[in-house]
Design a protein around this motif. Structure first.
Motif, PDB file in Angstrom:
ATOM      1  N   SER A   9       0.831  -1.207   0.000  1.00 40.71           N
ATOM      2  CA  SER A   9       0.000   0.000   0.000  1.00 40.71           C
ATOM      3  C   SER A   9       0.866   1.258   0.000  1.00 40.71           C
ATOM      4  O   SER A   9       1.981   1.282   0.539  1.00 40.71           O
ATOM      5  CB  SER A   9      -0.920   0.014   1.222  1.00 40.71           C
ATOM      6  OG  SER A   9      -0.170   0.193   2.404  1.00 40.71           O
ATOM      7  N   THR A  10       0.340   2.302  -0.613  1.00 35.90           N
ATOM      8  CA  THR A  10       1.057   3.585  -0.625  1.00 35.90           C
ATOM      9  C   THR A  10       1.198   4.131   0.793  1.00 35.90           C
ATOM     10  O   THR A  10       2.157   4.846   1.085  1.00 35.90           O
ATOM     11  CB  THR A  10       0.310   4.601  -1.505  1.00 35.90           C
ATOM     12  OG1 THR A  10      -1.047   4.721  -1.044  1.00 35.90           O
ATOM     13  CG2 THR A  10       0.301   4.160  -2.958  1.00 35.90           C
ATOM     14  N   GLU A  11       0.254   3.789   1.660  1.00 38.34           N
ATOM     15  CA  GLU A  11       0.332   4.264   3.038  1.00 38.34           C
ATOM     16  C   GLU A  11       1.542   3.666   3.763  1.00 38.34           C
ATOM     17  O   GLU A  11       2.227   4.370   4.516  1.00 38.34           O
ATOM     18  CB  GLU A  11      -0.956   3.907   3.800  1.00 38.34           C
ATOM     19  CG  GLU A  11      -2.198   4.660   3.363  1.00 38.34           C
ATOM     20  CD  GLU A  11      -2.793   4.124   2.062  1.00 38.34           C
ATOM     21  OE1 GLU A  11      -3.639   4.825   1.469  1.00 38.34           O
ATOM     22  OE2 GLU A  11      -2.404   3.001   1.658  1.00 38.34           O
ATOM     23  N   ARG A  12       1.795   2.387   3.512  1.00 33.97           N
ATOM     24  CA  ARG A  12       2.952   1.755   4.157  1.00 33.97           C
ATOM     25  C   ARG A  12       4.261   2.353   3.641  1.00 33.97           C
ATOM     26  O   ARG A  12       5.197   2.576   4.424  1.00 33.97           O
ATOM     27  CB  ARG A  12       2.926   0.243   3.924  1.00 33.97           C
ATOM     28  CG  ARG A  12       1.921  -0.503   4.794  1.00 33.97           C
ATOM     29  CD  ARG A  12       1.989  -1.997   4.576  1.00 33.97           C
ATOM     30  NE  ARG A  12       1.153  -2.705   5.528  1.00 33.97           N
ATOM     31  CZ  ARG A  12       0.980  -4.020   5.545  1.00 33.97           C
ATOM     32  NH1 ARG A  12       1.598  -4.772   4.632  1.00 33.97           N
ATOM     33  NH2 ARG A  12       0.211  -4.590   6.447  1.00 33.97           N
ATOM     34  N   ALA A  22       4.634   5.369   2.397  1.00 33.11           N
ATOM     35  CA  ALA A  22       4.713   6.737   2.900  1.00 33.11           C
ATOM     36  C   ALA A  22       5.130   6.753   4.367  1.00 33.11           C
ATOM     37  O   ALA A  22       5.854   7.664   4.805  1.00 33.11           O
ATOM     38  CB  ALA A  22       3.381   7.445   2.724  1.00 33.11           C
ATOM     39  N   ALA A  23       4.690   5.761   5.140  1.00 33.93           N
ATOM     40  CA  ALA A  23       5.040   5.706   6.553  1.00 33.93           C
ATOM     41  C   ALA A  23       6.544   5.628   6.743  1.00 33.93           C
ATOM     42  O   ALA A  23       7.091   6.132   7.738  1.00 33.93           O
ATOM     43  CB  ALA A  23       4.363   4.507   7.219  1.00 33.93           C
ATOM     44  N   GLU A  65       8.316   9.230   4.405  1.00 34.87           N
ATOM     45  CA  GLU A  65       8.117  10.556   4.987  1.00 34.87           C
ATOM     46  C   GLU A  65       8.919  10.725   6.277  1.00 34.87           C
ATOM     47  O   GLU A  65       9.532  11.782   6.509  1.00 34.87           O
ATOM     48  CB  GLU A  65       6.629  10.798   5.238  1.00 34.87           C
ATOM     49  CG  GLU A  65       5.828  10.930   3.944  1.00 34.87           C
ATOM     50  CD  GLU A  65       4.327  11.049   4.192  1.00 34.87           C
ATOM     51  OE1 GLU A  65       3.926  11.066   5.381  1.00 34.87           O
ATOM     52  OE2 GLU A  65       3.567  11.119   3.201  1.00 34.87           O
ATOM     53  N   ALA A 117       8.143   0.382  10.299  1.00 34.56           N
ATOM     54  CA  ALA A 117       7.572   0.649   8.980  1.00 34.56           C
ATOM     55  C   ALA A 117       8.202  -0.246   7.915  1.00 34.56           C
ATOM     56  O   ALA A 117       7.514  -0.762   7.023  1.00 34.56           O
ATOM     57  CB  ALA A 117       7.768   2.121   8.614  1.00 34.56           C
ATOM     58  N   ASP A 121       6.799  -3.728   8.215  1.00 37.90           N
ATOM     59  CA  ASP A 121       5.448  -3.835   7.645  1.00 37.90           C
ATOM     60  C   ASP A 121       5.502  -4.013   6.124  1.00 37.90           C
ATOM     61  O   ASP A 121       4.741  -4.797   5.554  1.00 37.90           O
ATOM     62  CB  ASP A 121       4.636  -2.582   7.981  1.00 37.90           C
ATOM     63  CG  ASP A 121       4.213  -2.530   9.438  1.00 37.90           C
ATOM     64  OD1 ASP A 121       4.281  -3.573  10.108  1.00 37.90           O
ATOM     65  OD2 ASP A 121       3.831  -1.435   9.905  1.00 37.90           O
TER      66      ASP A 121
END
Length: 403
Positions: free
Chosen positions: A28-31, A33-34, A37, A64, A67
């Motif tokens: 996922s892009t969220e993972r 980005a975590a 960033e 992160a 994950d």
């Protein structure tokens, strides 16, 4: 220079040697980005944080990273893919720790002397272009060459009997190397090179590592080993270095032309790649996967030298990474001949030719470069590493105070 990041993606997808069936692993892009960033912020904030804060940030980054790799592992299809991910994650953790420690170091600008105009200009070039060129005085070049002659004999003897590995043609320890290093530190101090590099790193630097290297046309370690191509790419061996902590220099001890292995660089190419933090970390160490003697992947990959991409099994694993994480620090071997990427890189190449004493000082981690691709004659050069000398100085000063 065009945005090479888009050319990188199209290069791998259109390159027949990298075109495999299985889809890439998804995350996922969220993972992503975590990780990205927080890492980008850590690069900027580390010098201002206390040790506990830095430790907390590193812990968050490791979580992160775990994950992301857990998501990949759930999609692996065999034990070899699982091992690839295991070694890659461990290498990422190791390199991430080294880089965070580097960013956390406090700049020591009081050691830098920029009163000399040439030194200021070299510092600007290093900041802007990641490199600058120079030349040692003729007497210094002759002194270095005379010191090197005794060590070159065994290297030439190895070349004569076909022992052509880089370790067979280089010397990186012993009295000769110690003497060469002392002369080079003296000359680089006089020319302001040490001040320019110190201003760039924010730390007092000097020549700490050095290898005397002989290059001969019989050596083929740099040549392309990917089968099925009509011709090798014009970017063979173009790469960036793993560590961000140690700028480099190449110093010629023989006259170098375009035919006997000039050092080349590609200014702006690294910046144009627009790598995200995790992509950059992976690219710097992915080639080490399967290289250790005890790795189950060593025989499975059967790499030649450090050309990981000459192994089809390695390429299969590499292409399972999402395209936003695909990067190989030794990209020169990956480039598809005739591609837009090859043309773009070839157009930006600058070759360093010149007499003995010619040198380049550069950030090897952020300047795409290559050298030693021989066609005729021989090349004698010093491979030089700059690093922070303050730890040694602190130890010496402490001993003086005790005495």
């Amino acid at each position: 220079m065009k945005q090479i990041n888009t050319l990188l993606e199209s290069n791998y997808q259109s390159h027949p040697a990298f075109n495999f069936g299985p889809n890439s692993w998804a995350v996922s892009t969220e993972r992503l980005a975590a990780f990205n960033e927080v890492y980008a912020a850590a690069q900027q904030l580390s010098p201002t944080l206390d040790a506990d804060s830095r430790a907390s940030i590193r812990q968050d980054l490791e979580h992160a990273l775990n994950d992301i790799f857990t998501a990949f592992e759930a999609q692996s299809t065999d034990v070899y893919e699982a091992r690839f991910l295991f070694e890659l994650k461990n290498a990422c953790v190791r390199l991430m720790g080294e880089e965070l420690a580097w960013y956390a170091g406090q700049p020591r600008s009081r050691f830098v002397n920029l009163t000399n105009k040439r030194t200021r200009q070299d510092t600007v070039r290093l900041q802007r272009d990641r490199h600058f060129f120079g030349r040692l005085p003729e007497a210094a070049a002759a002194e270095l060459r005379n010191l090197a002659e005794s060590a070159l004999g065994p290297c030439r003897a190895n070349a004569a009997v076909g022992r052509l590995r880089r370790e067979d043609l280089s010397v990186n320890s012993g009295r000769t190397v110690h003497a060469l290093r002392n002369v080079l530190n003296r000359e680089f101090k006089s020319l302001g090179v040490l001040d320019a590099v110190s201003a760039y790193t924010g730390r007092k630097t000097r020549v700490t590592g050095l290898a005397l290297e002989l290059s001969v046309p019989q050596a083929t370690w740099w040549k392309n080993a990917i089968a099925g191509l009509e011709r090798p790419p014009r970017t063979l061996y173009a790469h960036v270095d793993e560590t961000i902590a140690c700028p480099k220099s190449i110093v010629y001890l023989s006259d170098v032309t375009e035919q006997n292995g000039p050092t080349s660089c590609y200014p702006g190419a690294y910046e144009a790649m627009q790598l995200n933090p995790l992509q950059e970390i992976i690219g710097r160490i992915v080639g080490t996967v399967g290289s250790q003697a005890d790795s189950p992947l060593k025989e499975y990959y059967a790499k030649q030298y450090h050309q990981s991409v000459n192994s089809e099994n390695f390429r299969r694993h590499f292409m399972r990474l999402p395209k936003c994480l695909r990067f190989n620090s030794h990209i020169g071997w990956d480039v598809l001949p005739g591609s837009e990427l090859e043309n773009e890189l070839a157009a930006s190449e600058i070759k360093m030719t010149g007499p003995a004493g010619t040198f380049i000082a550069f950030d090897g981690a952020r300047l795409l470069h290559r050298g030693g691709l021989m066609q005729e004659g021989e090349r004698v050069a010093l491979q030089v590493i700059f690093s922070d000398s303050t730890f040694t100085e602190r130890a010496v000063n402490k001993l003086k105070r005790m005495l």
